[in-house]
Motif scaffolding. Sequence first.
Motif, mmCIF file in Angstrom:
data_model
loop_
_atom_site.group_PDB
_atom_site.id
_atom_site.type_symbol
_atom_site.label_atom_id
_atom_site.label_comp_id
_atom_site.label_asym_id
_atom_site.label_seq_id
_atom_site.Cartn_x
_atom_site.Cartn_y
_atom_site.Cartn_z
ATOM 1 N N MET B 253 25.519 42.979 38.347
ATOM 2 C CA MET B 253 25.315 41.623 38.864
ATOM 3 C C MET B 253 24.549 40.818 37.815
ATOM 4 O O MET B 253 23.775 41.380 37.044
ATOM 5 C CB MET B 253 24.506 41.649 40.166
ATOM 6 C CG MET B 253 25.252 42.196 41.373
ATOM 7 S SD MET B 253 26.831 41.365 41.784
ATOM 8 C CE MET B 253 26.238 39.741 42.257
ATOM 9 N N GLY B 254 24.767 39.525 37.799
ATOM 10 C CA GLY B 254 24.036 38.643 36.890
ATOM 11 C C GLY B 254 24.958 37.990 35.883
ATOM 12 O O GLY B 254 26.065 37.562 36.226
ATOM 13 N N ASP B 255 24.523 37.929 34.638
ATOM 14 C CA ASP B 255 25.284 37.227 33.596
ATOM 15 C C ASP B 255 25.846 38.163 32.542
ATOM 16 O O ASP B 255 26.623 37.729 31.693
ATOM 17 C CB ASP B 255 24.354 36.259 32.842
ATOM 18 C CG ASP B 255 24.095 35.000 33.624
ATOM 19 O OD1 ASP B 255 24.810 34.752 34.609
ATOM 20 O OD2 ASP B 255 23.167 34.262 33.248
ATOM 21 N N PHE B 257 27.258 41.783 30.476
ATOM 22 C CA PHE B 257 28.238 42.859 30.476
ATOM 23 C C PHE B 257 27.556 44.147 30.022
ATOM 24 O O PHE B 257 26.636 44.115 29.205
ATOM 25 C CB PHE B 257 29.418 42.498 29.570
ATOM 26 C CG PHE B 257 30.321 41.467 30.200
ATOM 27 C CD1 PHE B 257 29.904 40.153 30.333
ATOM 28 C CD2 PHE B 257 31.566 41.815 30.702
ATOM 29 C CE1 PHE B 257 30.709 39.193 30.941
ATOM 30 C CE2 PHE B 257 32.380 40.878 31.315
ATOM 31 C CZ PHE B 257 31.948 39.565 31.434
ATOM 32 N N HIS B 258 28.018 45.252 30.559
ATOM 33 C CA HIS B 258 27.393 46.545 30.311
ATOM 34 C C HIS B 258 28.449 47.596 30.016
ATOM 35 O O HIS B 258 29.627 47.394 30.305
ATOM 36 C CB HIS B 258 26.586 46.966 31.550
ATOM 37 C CG HIS B 258 25.622 45.924 32.016
ATOM 38 N ND1 HIS B 258 24.377 45.765 31.451
ATOM 39 C CD2 HIS B 258 25.726 44.961 32.959
ATOM 40 C CE1 HIS B 258 23.756 44.755 32.031
ATOM 41 N NE2 HIS B 258 24.555 44.242 32.955
ATOM 42 N N GLY B 281 31.529 43.840 33.841
ATOM 43 C CA GLY B 281 30.788 42.589 33.866
ATOM 44 C C GLY B 281 30.331 42.267 35.271
ATOM 45 O O GLY B 281 30.535 43.067 36.197
ATOM 46 N N PRO B 282 29.731 41.096 35.463
ATOM 47 C CA PRO B 282 29.192 40.723 36.761
ATOM 48 C C PRO B 282 30.216 40.832 37.885
ATOM 49 O O PRO B 282 31.318 40.296 37.797
ATOM 50 C CB PRO B 282 28.769 39.267 36.550
ATOM 51 C CG PRO B 282 28.432 39.191 35.094
ATOM 52 C CD PRO B 282 29.437 40.083 34.423
ATOM 53 N N ALA B 283 29.848 41.544 38.943
ATOM 54 C CA ALA B 283 30.652 41.774 40.157
ATOM 55 C C ALA B 283 31.809 42.734 39.934
ATOM 56 O O ALA B 283 32.553 43.022 40.870
ATOM 57 C CB ALA B 283 31.149 40.482 40.789
ATOM 58 N N GLU B 284 31.994 43.231 38.731
ATOM 59 C CA GLU B 284 32.944 44.328 38.562
ATOM 60 C C GLU B 284 32.281 45.606 39.083
ATOM 61 O O GLU B 284 31.056 45.742 39.081
ATOM 62 C CB GLU B 284 33.338 44.486 37.103
ATOM 63 C CG GLU B 284 34.304 43.395 36.648
ATOM 64 C CD GLU B 284 34.951 43.734 35.326
ATOM 65 O OE1 GLU B 284 36.151 44.036 35.302
ATOM 66 O OE2 GLU B 284 34.241 43.682 34.300
#
Lengths: 320, 320, 320
Positions: B253-255, B257-258, B281-284
């Motif tokens: 969540m947020g801005d 990518f991980h 990324g966010p919401a993935e």
Amino acid sequence: MRSVLPTGRGRRHFRRGLAAIVLPALAAVLGPGTASAATRHVWVGAAPATWNAVPNGRDVLHGTRLGPGATTFPTVVYRRYTRNWRKPLRLPYEAGANAGRFTGPLIRARVGDKLRIHFKNMDTLRRDAHSMHFHGVEYKPSSDGIWLPLFSGKGGRVKPGESFTYRLTAGPDSAGFWPYHDHSVSMDESIAGGMFGGLSIAGRDEVRADREYVVAFAPWHGFQTINGRAFVGNTPVFEARVGEDVQWNVMAMGDEFHTFHVHGHRWRTAGGTPEDTRGLGPAESFRVRWREDAPGTWLYHCHVETHMAQGMIGFYRVRR
Amino acid sequence: MRSVLPTGRGRRHFRRGLAAIVLPALAAVLGPGTASAATRHVWVGAAPATWNAVPNGRDVLHGTRLGPGATTFPTVVYRRYTRNWRKPLRLPYEAGANAGRFTGPLIRARVGDKLRIHFKNMDTLRRDAHSMHFHGVEYKPSSDGIWLPLFSGKGGRVKPGESFTYRLTAGPDSAGFWPYHDHSVSMDESIAGGMFGGLSIAGRDEVRADREYVVAFAPWHGFQTINGRAFVGNTPVFEARVGEDVQWNVMAMGDEFHTFHVHGHRWRTAGGTPEDTRGLGPAESFRVRWREDAPGTWLYHCHVETHMAQGMIGFYRVRR
Amino acid sequence: MRSVLPTGRGRRHFRRGLAAIVLPALAAVLGPGTASAATRHVWVGAAPATWNAVPNGRDVLHGTRLGPGATTFPTVVYRRYTRNWRKPLRLPYEAGANAGRFTGPLIRARVGDKLRIHFKNMDTLRRDAHSMHFHGVEYKPSSDGIWLPLFSGKGGRVKPGESFTYRLTAGPDSAGFWPYHDHSVSMDESIAGGMFGGLSIAGRDEVRADREYVVAFAPWHGFQTINGRAFVGNTPVFEARVGEDVQWNVMAMGDEFHTFHVHGHRWRTAGGTPEDTRGLGPAESFRVRWREDAPGTWLYHCHVETHMAQGMIGFYRVRR
């Protein structure tokens, strides 16, 4: 199976004579020629190097000239050696050596193989502890190559002058292209300095591609580099002939996300969807492969616009 | 089917006694034990909490000490309650409660189930309107949980002291791990403060894993956190035994990518490609699952280097 | 096969009368109605435009008002023309024209088709050289549309007042949605200004969806835009009816990564995994498709929180 050491590509990419190298004799050391499982010994050192990201001094796309003082820095890299680290192995990168260059040697194996990576820390530049941490392969925690206080063994913190042997197995889920990198105390600094490379592991019965290219995206001193090089004319020039089976091994290290694109070509995902651009983040990696049928000089690059502008772009030349 | 509440993992992760909990009696409330479709009622509140991202005060990798003043902040989180929000449900996170902790309760269901999420806004800290927006499940627009002026209904803007029931269905395309989060007026602030959690929905005939871990990547007050915690020793310690079937539920969540990485393990994509690192990324969100066969203490982490350095790293312990 | 030009969607998206348009007569020009291979001629110009990213002057989510001076800028865009660039083609974007709008015309073809893209540089604003580089299709290097000194042909650097015809083939690996964009000297500036668009290529025997939406994520003058527009009420409003087969064509250009999310809907990856959010980076693109069964007004947006806050969000309206 066709040659895995096409001289054309080696010559252009490395600009060094290969005359002294007896290729057949190296087959057993460098990679699997047949499908029988083997124990492969690889000798790697973390050694100081002086690296120039832009040896021709030009950003030809923007018409900029860059002096060596702005593009050359001392660093520590993984280098491949002959047995017992007697001397650096001077071979094209694709053949499994890199002669002290940025981006460590390409280590090749086949599912079923055992790997013994004999690592020696020769860091006389920063005198940091280093390690090797491998993705994609099986190993016990003692060969994980990580360092944490009160927790890790010797393999996670190999001190200057010391050595360690990592014991790895290419298991049934190891087929693919994978990164390896320093995971010791100084990893933030040493990965930024180029202490990473790739493992290319073929399936048990997989026929190796005719050509294997490594594309490692990473920042370096403000440049966006491919295998430590920035801008067309400095980055690797990959070469192929029409009819050849070519494989691109792509990875990223650092903090940033990239999108790998090759002009004039497409491939399919494992699910069957055609692509010509694929995103990846730090430590993600993949391989794409096709039978070449498009002669010409093409570009490959990261499609993040500022990355392309800061150097992440190179040539792919396909001859008839 | 083996237990879904292994005490080892609960004990280490939460450091709270579970003695008072009668597990069998909770089965009907907390999750599907069998494949018959059901209507599941879940009581959730948005409640103030004081959250310390680094309770042991140490970034052990860099040898830094951090006082609680630099790591503890008031916030508003989703908390699971007993029927009619009578009292907070004190259970391990994995069992579907979080006792007022950062990262909302893990809500579990099975394809075919109906979910009735009874949400009450208890935000006495900022006194903002809040909502719940669920990914992956079917619902009518009235249960979408979004707020837009002149457009949204009550469910998108539940005021302090008020409540709303979201009516959801786990449909044929709902199997997987999915995020939920605030989507009301104050969502930028409240998501940054931890108002998110996960839904784990099993396929109609799917055998649940023995262990389910939630890894929610999100920034918090300058730290890069996993379930609201930063640095090894603070982040969740996930535990398993050799032979167990383990499932990792990963979201962001947020801005930012991980790239999710687990040491010493690999899994396959739906297309069959082996992986040990996957970007999101966010919401993935995604889930990966394997039969455990690698004893030892391993690391799991985001492989973005600065994220790892700012706390996104934890332990995974596999006992024989 | 149902109409590919539903008036409802065109009307809302473009707010222009379509009364004068004789739809059947355009079928041969605009897209494949049957599966027989064809040579399709498309006339495109790079033309100056004045573009307002927020025509209603409102960020309704945050209650902000924005004057046209803060949201309107001159730029150069791809525009579709009638034969020999006689006059701009005034049609809904989805029908293959964009009447001088940000995000170039949607170019449609079918596997097996040849495309002849006749490009004219009409840039009287900046007077830069421009080009068109196409993803997903087959072409010779002369149609690659890239510019490098001492290397590229005319197609990579079409000067103001000049024209060039790109010769493309939709090959067996070309089915999908793909970006095209300027790849000339000024590409950094011109892509930022909106010189990009999409190719939608159907499989040889694929039945076209009833509706095709284009979602192009890109930054513009500090806004995060979808097809050059920011904030709900300005971004495209996509429309469908229950029972229709709808296709979302999603792409990104620039430096940033995004996560595409549609409320109240799910789809499956090629590997079969359900999703409702998918990440993509610069020049990545994909299409997702479903039979509509969820009436209501829904949101679609980039799920990167600051991107959503800066405008990357719109409405999707499904009527019974």
